[in-house]
Design an enzyme around this catalytic site. Structure first.
Site, PDB file in Angstrom:
ATOM      1  CB  SER A 248      -0.955  -0.033   1.200  1.00 52.22           C
ATOM      2  OG  SER A 248      -1.908   0.993   1.116  1.00 52.22           O
ATOM      3  CG  ASP A 323      -6.832  -2.628  -3.529  1.00 49.03           C
ATOM      4  OD1 ASP A 323      -7.535  -1.805  -2.924  1.00 49.03           O
ATOM      5  OD2 ASP A 323      -5.599  -2.707  -3.386  1.00 49.03           O
ATOM      6  CG  HIS A 423      20.139  -4.448 -10.737  1.00 46.22           C
ATOM      7  ND1 HIS A 423      19.972  -5.512  -9.884  1.00 46.22           N
ATOM      8  CD2 HIS A 423      20.038  -3.330  -9.970  1.00 46.22           C
ATOM      9  CE1 HIS A 423      19.763  -5.066  -8.652  1.00 46.22           C
ATOM     10  NE2 HIS A 423      19.804  -3.752  -8.678  1.00 46.22           N
TER      11      HIS A 423
END
Length: 474
Positions: A248, A323, A423
């Site tokens: 959230s 949701d 990465h």
């Protein structure tokens, strides 16, 4: 009484004493770690700039200025402006600034962070104490007090699984959990990665539980900064083995952490939104629109999507199909070729995925790619999602081969440059240029499915341990 019975009784009393200590005032605890408590050689490296800088959370305000259209790097110096015009502008804006400040520091803060209300903390105190006892007794949790660069004391709990990592080695990986606006680590989202076998570090927002201060974005970022430092420099996890999990509103601090520390291993966002403004406008009167937008931009600029696009590592978005908290109706354009059950069109996670893919793969997401991803986002369950994926005959093997080939080509080009990130080759990737519309649709669907997972759950439903997964890696 025999010696063995005496020892058992002593251990029992000691456990009761330790548990009781969790219920007294956290301010009496000694400080375990400070934001500047670093003794690591070579931290002048630019990749660790936030580890040694008092202004670690300055990135929040840089994005704040950009949101208001006032980029500090490009605007002219104030000396070049008319002093009279500046004064008049300040006078005109003074009433709205005062109104925004009053709203933000009263009703606004309680609406955005209800968990910081004293009455809620008092009402939940028995549950918080039970949660602490459970984490200590069952998982051998270690509570610690951290001090952020703004002086706030941050309440944390660490569960270490490195001694018994499990058959899959999950315990060697640390999951830092960022709770929602009414969540506490004692009873929050850390239960899923904890039960899944990972080492877990939970913490409470400023003003929540034992943490001091008020939960404004700058304070939240400062708290997250010291939590990451604690994980890297006191708990001694390597950055590649640290996963940040935000649920959230915790997506703000989660994306801030990975933006500031791009070497962190992965990011998982659960039931998160892209920007707070649309959600704030949904619950406030229409006549307050101007005041609401200004208040959010100046005091609660939770620009999750902007920060997400600054992180180059693996990302997984968890979208909850039932949701209604992070949903605004009818935001994703309606497409007649796909019928859905339930309302997933207004879920702000849709916009989060679109922003991420458009930033990382702009050529793939141009025209046909964006359209087909929007259509895929309207699927409200696994059956619809699978049917749509099958209708386009997506060749997963071809998509993987294409992406890997592009990455290898970039690696060869970047061997002697400084654009190589922690990465791999930095984004954006212009894979897809020169491909047919059909092939671009295949790549777009493939990437969307790898970056977003649907869960048939409501916003506040506890995440099942099997649903907590690490992001896909190419």
């Amino acid at each position: 009484m025999c010696v063995i019975c005496f020892v058992k009784a002593l251990v029992h009393v000691f456990k009761i004493y330790l548990t009781a200590n969790y219920s007294y005032n956290f301010r009496s605890w000694p400080v375990d770690f400070r934001w500047d408590d670093l003794h690591v050689p070579g931290t002048n490296n630019s990749s660790h700039r936030a580890l040694t800088c008092a202004a670690a959370a300055a990135g929040v305000w840089l994005l704040h200025d950009a949101a208001l259209g006032e980029d500090a790097l490009t605007r002219p110096p104030r000396g070049a402006r008319s002093q009279v015009q500046c004064l008049l502008q300040q006078i005109r804006e003074l009433p709205s600034q005062l109104a925004s400040y009053a709203l933000a520091h009263s009703l606004g803060r309680w609406l955005v962070y209800p968990g910081s209300m004293f009455l809620m903390t008092r009402a939940l105190l028995p549950l918080l104490q039970q949660g602490q006892e459970r984490l200590v007794d069952r998982y051998r949790g270690r509570r610690a007090k951290l001090v952020a660069c703004d002086g706030n004391e941050i309440d944390t709990m660490f569960m270490d699984r490195r001694q018994h990592p499990g058959s899959h080695g999950r315990g060697l990986c640390l999951v830092i959990c960022c709770e929602g606006n009414a969540g506490f680590y004692e009873m929050g989202c850390l239960s899923a990665p904890l039960e899944a076998g990972y080492s877990v570090l939970g913490w409470n927002h400023p003003g929540f539980g034992g943490s001091t201060g008020a939960p404004f974005p700058q304070h939240d970022a400062n708290a997250m900064d010291v939590v990451v430092k604690y994980a890297l420099h006191r708990l001694h996890f390597s950055p590649a083995n640290v996963v940040v999990y935000g649920w959230s509103i915790g997506g703000f601090t989660a994306t801030w952490a990975t933006m500031t520390y791009p070497e962190l291993g992965a990011l998982v966002l659960d039931a998160t939104f892209d920007d707070l403004v649309p959600l704030a406008l949904k619950v406030m009167p229409q006549s307050w629109k101007g005041l609401v937008v200004r208040t959010v931009r100046e005091h609660f600029n939770l620009n999750v999507a902007e920060q997400l696009c600054c992180y180059p590592g693996p990302v997984l978005l968890l979208r909850r199909t039932q949701d209604d908290v992070v949903s605004t109706s009818g935001h994703v354009p309606s497409l007649p070729s796909c019928q859905v059950e339930g309302d997933v069109e207004g879920n702000r996670g849709n916009e989060l995925l679109l922003r991420l893919l458009e930033h990382r793969y702009p050529s793939v997401m141009a025209r046909e790619g964006r359209t087909v991803v929007i259509r895929w986002l309207r699927a409200s369950n696994l059956a619809q999602e699978t049917a749509l994926y099958a209708r386009y005959h997506v060749d997963d093997e071809w998509c993987l081969a294409t992406l890997r080939s592009y990455r290898e080509g970039r690696q060869k080009d970047l061997d002697h440059t400084k654009t190589w990130g922690p990465h791999g080759p930095s984004f954006p990737w212009f894979v897809g240029q020169g491909l047919s519309a059909r092939r671009r649709r295949h790549l777009a669907l493939f990437l969307a499915r790898r970056h977003l997972k649907n869960l048939e759950a409501t916003h506040c439903s506890p995440l099942e341990p099997e649903d907590f997964q690490l992001p896909w890696r190419l």
